[in-house]
Design a protein around this motif. Structure first.
Motif, PDB file in Angstrom:
ATOM      1  N   ALA A 217       0.789  -1.238   0.000  1.00  0.00           N
ATOM      2  CA  ALA A 217       0.000   0.000   0.000  1.00  0.00           C
ATOM      3  C   ALA A 217       0.823   1.291   0.000  1.00  0.00           C
ATOM      4  O   ALA A 217       0.660   2.129   0.883  1.00  0.00           O
TER       5      ALA A 217
ATOM      6  N   ASN B 265       2.069   5.064  -1.373  1.00  0.00           N
ATOM      7  CA  ASN B 265       1.279   6.220  -1.769  1.00  0.00           C
ATOM      8  C   ASN B 265       1.668   6.659  -3.168  1.00  0.00           C
ATOM      9  O   ASN B 265       2.846   6.780  -3.490  1.00  0.00           O
TER      10      ASN B 265
ATOM     11  N   GLY C  79      -2.384   4.343  -1.552  1.00  0.00           N
ATOM     12  CA  GLY C  79      -2.780   5.703  -1.173  1.00  0.00           C
ATOM     13  C   GLY C  79      -2.855   6.534  -2.436  1.00  0.00           C
ATOM     14  O   GLY C  79      -1.893   7.167  -2.822  1.00  0.00           O
TER      15      GLY C  79
HETATM   16  N1  ARG Z   1      -0.919   3.946   2.439  1.00  0.00           N
HETATM   17  C1  ARG Z   1      -0.716   3.736   3.835  1.00  0.00           C
HETATM   18  C2  ARG Z   1       0.696   4.208   4.233  1.00  0.00           C
HETATM   19  O1  ARG Z   1       1.580   4.318   3.391  1.00  0.00           O
HETATM   20  C3  ARG Z   1      -0.874   2.298   4.262  1.00  0.00           C
HETATM   21  C4  ARG Z   1      -2.251   1.713   4.072  1.00  0.00           C
HETATM   22  C5  ARG Z   1      -2.474   0.481   4.907  1.00  0.00           C
HETATM   23  N2  ARG Z   1      -3.766  -0.118   4.699  1.00  0.00           N
HETATM   24  C6  ARG Z   1      -4.928   0.360   5.149  1.00  0.00           C
HETATM   25  N3  ARG Z   1      -6.036  -0.266   4.849  1.00  0.00           N
HETATM   26  N4  ARG Z   1      -4.976   1.407   5.941  1.00  0.00           N
HETATM   27  O2  ARG Z   1       0.911   4.463   5.400  1.00  0.00           O
END
Ligand code: ARG
Length: 572
Positions: free
Chosen positions: A122, A124, A161
């Motif tokens: 995950a 960004n 993200g």
């Molecule tokens: N994009 C987030 C980061 O870089 C992590 C997301 C993790 N997953 C979720 N469902 N919140 O911190």
């Protein structure tokens, strides 16, 4: 078949029941010191204490209930009331033979297979993946492999993200500061640069900050030009991420980023308000928790005063979507430890909302540099994952060149890739995930010690034994004689039998370092065996057993490393 540990647990628990009328676990664990046996039952002392009985006497009564014909071990009472079990070598040999006929190396599938969603990596969008994302990617991938091996249905989901305030700044930056040539060369790096430039400039230039907010609002209203630009950012980011995942051999079944849930957020907030789980507070909408709990200390915001939704809102919508789409029994989130409170609040909210699946936050610590501070480049920037992998391969290539100059350039490149990437992954997975760890090139690439190259080398060495002996087509036959006579042969076999328990414990604690330790111990036991006994020059009646031990060690190493997402090579 159950594991030895499970079998001894079951039989000893029954004996405790028969001897005392008490239902209490026998607590059978691998013995700490092989001098005293292979497994130890520790549960009797607690039962004796509760019944105000002499523990040694109770232990005597318990062992009197054990049936020697049924158990694959001999036993003795030790200390204040332990039972030490020692596995019978003949049984051990037959069990190894049965395991050798099994594709799953004797590991039973989970008794209740589940559908499990794993949310990991995950990153960004519009930022390059740096080492902070590496742990999530490596850990999440290893966990999904282990859970699949155990027979669960696993859905891996990359919750990118890909929505949020950064896009207003990026759109403005793209229109005002873009260096086209740099963007074509390395789009992520250029996006990061323009993002930072807008961020820095807007602290003094209020007009620029206003423009970024306007562009964001336009994007959220569906403005065509901004939407096209957002799509472009998405596409170039995704391509860059895919290249990295290909290098890491990591695959996602789904790429449902934050933007995917955007159309659902308003109705999620509405539903939570109707159910009285969320209410307005100072113009914003918050989830409320029982006042005296830890969770209530920081508000869990799901809508801001200006109407904007948040990370938490998206996560709530995501749970609802996953519940409807995958009907999972379990959802696992892999992120760093700083998000612990977020997930505790999220899970509590989801529960009150009526979701009953198990929700787990598998969190991890930071990667530190040699100075003990979060790892950075010499210029103080976060280290990019791509650069880290390049350096790993480069360093591995130098080692290979020195060790094995006879390999062709292509072979060297393959070995460098498998060893370099494997070493980076293993350095992470061998750590207890909740601890911070210090990154050291020398340590992770060392050919001896608890490293990937050590394990990969042990594997390649065994394969070369089979080649040298002309045994390339060797297969264990179900009627071959197996006699484990030497202590090193027995110790190696006993280590193999722990594999199933290690995987069960890993599944319970989400700790791949347990598997790493198992493999390291296995390779170490193998090396002790191989130093003490010849295989190719073994007496005829001993050779089949030794070939079986070699073959199984190689299979455990290959399977175990594969579960960690690490490749092996037939020669190194
Ligand atoms: N994009 C987030 C980061 O870089 C992590 C997301 C993790 N997953 C979720 N469902 N919140 O911190």
């Amino acid at each position: 078949m159950p594991t030895v540990q499970q079998f001894l647990e079951e039989k000893t628990t029954q004996a405790i029941q028969a001897a005392s009328g008490t239902t209490a676990p026998a607590i059978v664990k691998p013995a700490a010191n092989p001098k005293f046996g292979d497994y130890q039952a520790n549960g009797i002392m607690a039962v004796a204490k509760a019944r105000k009985q002499n523990p040694r006497q109770l232990a005597e009564a318990v062992v009197a209930q054990l049936n020697p014909a049924e158990l694959p071990a001999s036993w003795e009472i030790a200390g204040p009331g332990f039972i030490n079990f020692r596995l019978d070598p003949d049984w051990l040999g037959q069990t190894l033979l049965a395991i050798a006929q099994d594709d799953h190396l004797g590991v039973d599938p989970a008794a209740n297979p589940e559908t499990i969603v794993i949310d990991f990596s995950a990153p960004n969008v519009a930022k390059s993946m740096h080492v902070g994302h590496i742990r999530s990617t490596i850990l999440g991938d290893a966990l999904s492999r282990v859970l699949r091996f155990r027979g669960h249905t696993v859905e891996t989901d990359n919750h990118l993200g890909d929505w949020g305030t950064q896009f207003g700044m990026l759109i403005v930056g793209y229109r005002s500061f873009l260096d086209r040539a740099a963007y074509e060369q390395d789009p992520l790096a250029e996006m990061e640069r323009i993002y930072k430039e807008v961020q820095a400039t807007s602290t003094t230039d209020a007009a620029l900050a206003d423009r970024a907010r306007e562009e964001l609002a336009k994007l959220q209203r569906g403005d065509a030009a901004n939407t096209a630009l957002w799509r472009e950012f998405m596409q170039v980011s995704r391509q860059a991420f895919e290249r990295l995942y290909a290098r890491l051999n990591v695959h996602f079944d789904h790429w449902l980023g934050e933007s995917f849930y955007h159309p659902m957020l308003a109705s999620v907030v509405q539903e939570l308000r109707e159910k009285n789980l969320a209410r307005p507070s100072e113009g914003a909408i918050c989830i409320f928790y029982d006042e005296d709990t830890e969770l209530a200390k920081t508000p869990f915001l799901i809508q801001k005063q200006d109407g904007a939704f948040l990370y938490a809102t998206t996560d709530l919508a995501t749970i609802q979507y996953r519940a409807e789409t995958f009907r999972p029994q379990r959802i696992i989130y892999v992120t760093d430890g700083r998000q612990q409170l977020h997930f505790r609040q999220l899970f509590a909210a989801a529960q009150s909302w009526g979701h009953t699946m198990t929700l787990e936050h598998v969190w991890f610590g930071a990667i530190l540099g040699a100075d003990g501070k979060p790892i950075k480049t010499r210029e103080g920037q976060p280290i990019k994952l791509a650069a880290l992998l390049d350096e790993a391969e480069e360093r591995a290539r130098a080692i290979v060149q020195e060790k094995n100059p006879g390999l062709s350039a292509t072979e060297q490149a393959t070995v460098a890739r498998v060893v370099g990437i494997g070493a980076v992954k293993y350095a992470d997975l061998m750590q207890n995930r909740t601890a911070d760890y210090r990154f050291s090139w020398d340590k992770l690439l060392a050919l001896d010690g608890n490293t990937a190259p050590y394990l990969q080398y042990a594997y390649a060495r065994i394969r070369s034994i089979f080649r040298k002996g002309g045994f390339t087509a060797w297969q264990p036959a179900s009627d071959m004689p197996v006699r484990l006579l030497a202590p090193e042969e027995q110790a190696l076999a006993k280590q193999m039998l722990r594999f199933g328990d290690v995987l069960i414990e890993l599944e319970r604690s989400y700790k791949p370092n347990l598997l790493a330790n198992f493999l390291y111990e296995l390779a170490t036991q193998f090396n002790l065996f191989y130093q003490a006994h010849s295989v190719l020059k073994a007496p005829q009646d001993r050779q089949p057993t030794r070939l079986l031990l070699c073959d199984l060690t190689a299979r455990y190493l290959k399977t175990g490393l594969d579960l960690l997402g690490i490749e092996t090579l037939e020669a190194m």
